[in-house]
Design an enzyme around this catalytic site. Structure first.
Site, PDB file in Angstrom:
ATOM      1  N   HIS A  95       0.851  -1.190   0.000  1.00 50.16           N
ATOM      2  CA  HIS A  95       0.000   0.000   0.000  1.00 50.16           C
ATOM      3  C   HIS A  95       0.889   1.243   0.000  1.00 50.16           C
ATOM      4  CE1 HIS A  95      -2.878   3.020   1.279  1.00 50.16           C
ATOM      5  NE2 HIS A  95      -3.815   2.200   0.840  1.00 50.16           N
ATOM      6  N   GLU A 143      -3.851   2.982  -7.139  1.00 52.19           N
ATOM      7  CA  GLU A 143      -4.268   4.090  -6.276  1.00 52.19           C
ATOM      8  C   GLU A 143      -3.309   5.274  -6.425  1.00 52.19           C
ATOM      9  OE1 GLU A 143      -6.609   2.148  -2.600  1.00 52.19           O
ATOM     10  OE2 GLU A 143      -4.591   2.809  -2.137  1.00 52.19           O
ATOM     11  N   ILE A 148      -5.642   9.719  -2.437  1.00 49.34           N
ATOM     12  CA  ILE A 148      -6.010   8.899  -1.270  1.00 49.34           C
ATOM     13  C   ILE A 148      -6.493   9.811  -0.140  1.00 49.34           C
ATOM     14  CG2 ILE A 148      -5.087   7.417   0.564  1.00 49.34           C
ATOM     15  CD1 ILE A 148      -3.297   6.084  -1.516  1.00 49.34           C
TER      16      ILE A 148
END
Ligand code: G3P
Length: 226
Positions: A95, A143, A148
């Site tokens: 991530h 992403e 985000i």
């Protein structure tokens, strides 16, 4: 626990709103909506909440990260064995808030596969996503980091990123499922993501920090069944 697509994967991150009992309530809401609409909704709580949540609900539970170290003399690591033993069926890896070296990602995917854990590898750009798809994860989630937590959805603000990610990833490894995330907040964001070729969404603040997370999840799921 079987994961099917389209997938709504809720990353709990370290938000207080999804910690402990509040995380269980959110998982139960996700389970209700999943059953009501026949859409797969998975949750990725913090490590220490995995076991409790996996016991209380019948939806897929992921960890937010794991380490590839083998069982043994490795203090402070989180092994795939412990994640699986706690009841998770998969894990996020790399991530943007927990980036890893490419060789560590590869080792983590290999170890996870050996144990039957699904892997959802995050990528900040289409090109990184394409490169990581060669490592044969089950999913790649694109992403853009700047979106985000912004409430501005990737599918509306940067549709070209999803489109190119799908094309590039599928050209390298058609078996990889492509998800997208960042700023997803309502059903129209989810619908747009699907129209662009995404097979699901990775979402956090739009659900976790919502006044009524169940309402938001219903909006997401109803869009997917229309
Ligand atoms: O992993 C999902 C995440 O990074 C997206 O966060 O808060 O924009 O939904 P958010």
């Amino acid at each position: 626990m079987k994961v099917t697509y389209p997938l709504i994967l809720i990353n709990y991150k370290t938000y207080l709103e999804s910690l402990g009992n509040r995380g269980i309530l959110l998982a139960k809401a996700a389970e209700r909506i999943s059953t009501e609409y026949g859409i797969c909704i998975a949750v990725a709580p913090q490590f220490l909440d995995i076991q409790k949540i996996a016991t209380e609900v019948s939806i897929p539970v992921f960890s937010q990260h794991l380490d590839p170290e083998p069982p043994g003399s490795h203090t402070g690591y989180v092994t795939p064995e412990s994640v699986k033993g706690a009841g998770a069926c998969g894990t996020l890896l790399n991530h943007s808030e927990r980036r890893l070296r490419a060789d560590t990602i590869e080792d983590s995917i290999t170890r996870s596969k050996e144990l039957g854990l699904l892997t959802c590898v995050c990528a900040n750009t289409s090109r990184v996503g394409m490169a990581l798809s060669a490592l044969n994860p089950d999913m790649v989630a694109i992403e853009p980091p700047e979106l985000i937590g912004s409430g501005i959805s990737v599918s509306k603000a940067k549709p070209e990123v999803i489109k190119s990610a799908v094309e590039m990833i599928k050209s390298v490894n058609p078996a990889v499922h492509v998800l997208c995330g960042a700023g997803i907040t309502d059903g129209t964001d989810v619908l747009r993501a699907m129209e662009l070729g995404s097979e699901g969404v990775l979402v956090a603040s739009g659900v976790v920090k919502a006044k009524d997370p169940e309402k938001i999840l219903r909006d997401f799921a109803s869009t997917l069944t229309r």
